[in-house]
Design an enzyme around this catalytic site. Structure first.
Site, short mmCIF file in Angstrom:
data_model
loop_
_atom_site.label_atom_id
_atom_site.label_comp_id
_atom_site.label_asym_id
_atom_site.label_seq_id
_atom_site.Cartn_x
_atom_site.Cartn_y
_atom_site.Cartn_z
N TRP A 117 25.80 -2.46 -3.22
CA TRP A 117 26.06 -3.59 -2.32
C TRP A 117 25.00 -4.70 -2.53
O TRP A 117 25.31 -5.88 -2.43
CB TRP A 117 26.02 -3.11 -0.86
CG TRP A 117 26.37 -4.20 0.12
CD1 TRP A 117 27.62 -4.53 0.56
CD2 TRP A 117 25.47 -5.13 0.73
NE1 TRP A 117 27.55 -5.58 1.41
CE2 TRP A 117 26.25 -5.98 1.54
CE3 TRP A 117 24.10 -5.32 0.68
CZ2 TRP A 117 25.69 -7.00 2.30
CZ3 TRP A 117 23.54 -6.35 1.44
CH2 TRP A 117 24.34 -7.18 2.24
N HIS A 118 23.76 -4.29 -2.82
CA HIS A 118 22.69 -5.27 -2.93
C HIS A 118 22.73 -6.09 -4.22
O HIS A 118 22.05 -7.11 -4.33
CB HIS A 118 21.32 -4.59 -2.80
CG HIS A 118 20.97 -4.31 -1.37
ND1 HIS A 118 21.41 -3.18 -0.72
CD2 HIS A 118 20.27 -5.01 -0.46
CE1 HIS A 118 20.98 -3.21 0.52
NE2 HIS A 118 20.29 -4.31 0.72
N GLY A 119 23.48 -5.65 -5.21
CA GLY A 119 23.57 -6.44 -6.42
C GLY A 119 24.30 -5.70 -7.52
O GLY A 119 24.36 -4.47 -7.54
N PHE A 148 24.71 -12.45 -2.38
CA PHE A 148 25.51 -11.32 -1.92
C PHE A 148 26.87 -11.78 -1.42
O PHE A 148 27.59 -11.10 -0.82
CB PHE A 148 24.78 -10.55 -0.81
CG PHE A 148 23.48 -10.00 -1.29
CD1 PHE A 148 23.40 -9.34 -2.50
CD2 PHE A 148 22.32 -10.16 -0.56
CE1 PHE A 148 22.20 -8.84 -2.96
CE2 PHE A 148 21.11 -9.66 -1.01
CZ PHE A 148 21.06 -9.01 -2.21
#
Lengths: 467, 116
Positions: free
Chosen positions: A316-318, A467
């Protein structure tokens, strides 16, 4: 458009506030917020709003479908359809490059990565709409029958780009009816200024030092330089993320919305489980509430579910391998702490627990920083005595002395100083008046200083922007 | 409907203080907004010896390509009224973030590698 820019602060926001407060009917207030939110999102790339509105349309009909069908089978079909659409959109806009690059390198293929519009904040608003349709399916919320009200929930600009991930049920009633009280306006403005100051006065200034040590070539990094750089990066990342959340919560409050807290002084944690209860709370609670209960691997295999949650947290963070490693790294420590048990952990001396948790967090942010796995390896080696560049000291000491007030202020601000002053003022009426007045004067000064520093801001984008 | 967390932790503040706080913060906000939007904007920076960004012309094509908003943001941020004064304050602020060494020379970060 980003919050920490002069154009947002002194052109967009004043016009938006005047337009919002000039009208009394809630319908017009909502319309004003929708128009300004879409303008905010469209500022850098106008095409974006097409996909944002499409997301609202699709999830609106998914919600209506779930509410309309009586049979469980059809409700489920609507939900699955909605989930496929939402996850597909994130996959396409955020991970296409990562997926294609990896396919190319595994199969020695040459598939071109399609160049398409950057959908800033897609992870945030998509998670919001996922929570909405799942809650509709679970019967926790009534599907919204008015499309524009759902659109307002999806596109509300304070939390659109970088969260917090606001649940529909948190603001459902406020979309229908809300009032900004004097308390809301006062606390909202203060929170907004505090967030802006965290970002501009602390985070942006810390990042300049971080870049001196961790940016560019890191082959000459000494042991102390590596630790110094990553400690400052850990401070920077906290003030950047929490500053943005403060701005979002403050702005929301000015408009009469009450969002949940997203950060609760995470560096005060004593273990990693506690860290994730204090860090990016809205994301952690999203995975806890929507992913963990789904028994992909059967009820007995909770460890595989835990693995999946931390894999997703990382991704999710990258869209890069370092984020996956980062997520699994935390998953490993959470698993370790789960296996040991809370009772046994609590018996460990407090100092050791603090040292352990801070070490894990700081090294973790080193993993988070380096998207280049080769550089990450060099950096991790630089943290150890195996570093060929030695222990260093002179340059690090010079930088530390040259920025000592900034670093000291940053460390102090990781503690709940506002709460401490609040408690102090409870006992004494005069102290309360003095502290309150001083707080206002401090806010005025911080706003002025933040605005001046923004004149020189060239690379001040929030981390969560991507994001 | 108010957030339970917010309700629990907050205590009522006297009305007089709320008004004072709102008025004070909004005064700074409004003051800067009026100044930044009405004061004459410089076109050249003598210190940096360069022309500052110019206000772009609006066209439908430039808007939809994102070019207009990008250039307008650049103009708004670059050609700020009294820019040189603010730049000087920023420089002073950064110089005072810590203790300076006696010789006035500060090493920040590791020295770059010299290729042999």
């Amino acid at each position: 458009m980003i919050f920490s820019s002069l154009i947002f602060l002194y052109l967009f926001l004043p016009i938006c506030l005047v337009a919002y407060f000039i009208f009394k009917p809630i319908k017009i207030k909502n319309a004003v917020l929708i128009v300004f939110s879409l303008a905010f999102y469209a500022w850098d790339e106008p095409v974006r709003i097409v996909f944002l509105i499409l997301s609202a349309v699709v999830n609106y009909f998914v919600g209506i479908g779930i509410g309309a069908f009586k049979k469980e089978k059809y409700k489920k079909l609507c939900l699955i359809g909605g989930l496929i659409y939402n996850i597909g959109m994130i996959g396409f806009f955020k991970y296409r490059g990562f997926i294609i690059t990896n396919i190319n390198s595994i199969f020695s293929a040459d598939i071109p990565v399609p160049e398409i519009v950057q959908m800033a904040g897609i992870s945030f608003y998509t998670f919001q709409v996922i929570s909405y349709i799942v809650d509709c399916y679970w019967g926790k919320v009534e599907p919204q029958k008015n499309f524009f009200k759902l659109l307002l929930y999806v596109c509300l600009f304070p939390q659109l780009i970088a969260g917090p991930i606001v649940r529909y049920q948190t603001i459902a009633a406020e979309i229908d009816s809300r009032k900004t009280s004097l308390e809301d306006l006062s606390r909202g403005l203060t929170r907004f200024v505090v967030g802006l100051s965290k970002k501009v006065i602390l985070a942006d200034q810390l990042y300049r030092i971080v870049e001196d040590f961790l940016g560019g070539s890191i082959n000459s990094l000494t042991v102390s330089g590596a630790w110094y750089g990553v400690i400052l990066y850990s401070l920077y990342i906290y003030f950047d993320f929490s500053g943005y959340s403060d701005i979002a919560i403050g702005l929301g409050r000015i408009f009469g919305f009450h969002f949940n807290e997203n950060f609760d002084h995470p560096y005060l944690c004593k273990d990693i489980t506690e860290f994730w209860q204090r860090w990016h709370i809205s994301l952690g609670s999203f995975f806890r509430d929507y992913l963990l209960p789904i028994t992909f691997f059967g009820k007995r295999n909770k460890y595989l579910s835990l693995f999946l949650v931390w894999l997703c947290t990382g991704i999710w963070h990258g869209a890069n391998w370092n984020y996956i490693i980062w997520g699994l790294y935390y998953g490993m420590f959470i698993l370790l702490e789960t296996l040991i048990g809370k009772k046994k952990i609590n018996k460990i001396p407090l100092v050791i627990r603090h040292i352990y948790s801070k070490l894990v967090i700081i090294i973790g942010f080193g993993i988070f920083y380096f998207e280049d796995i080769g550089k990450l390896g060099t950096f991790l080696k630089a943290l150890t005595p195996f570093n060929a560049n030695g222990w260093g000291g002179e340059f690090e000491l010079s930088s530390l002395c040259g920025n000592i007030f900034l670093i000291a202020a940053a460390i102090i601000c990781t503690f709940p100083i506002m709460k401490a002053f609040g408690k102090l003022s409870e006992k004494n009426g005069t102290a309360k008046a003095v502290i309150s007045m001083s707080g206002t004067v401090l806010c005025m000064g911080m706003l002025l200083l933040s605005s001046i520093l923004l004149v020189d801001a060239t690379t001040n984008a929030f981390l969560y922007w991507r994001f | 409907m108010k957030n339970k967390n917010t309700e629990k932790t907050e205590k009522k503040t006297p009305r007089g203080f709320l008004i004072f706080n709102i008025a004070a913060i909004l005064a700074v906000f409004a003051g800067i907004a009026v100044f930044i939007n009405t004061a004459p904007r410089p076109t050249v920076s003598e210190e940096e010896q360069r022309e500052l960004a110019k206000c772009p012309r609006f066209t439908v094509e430039s808007y939809f390509s994102g070019e207009f908003t990008e250039k307008f943001s650049e103009y708004y941020n670059d050609a700020v009224p009294m820019r040189s004064v603010w730049k000087l304050i920023i420089s002073e602020f950064r110089d005072n973030l810590g203790i300076k060494s006696d010789d006035g020379v500060d090493f920040i970060g590791p020295l770059p590698e010299i290729e042999k």
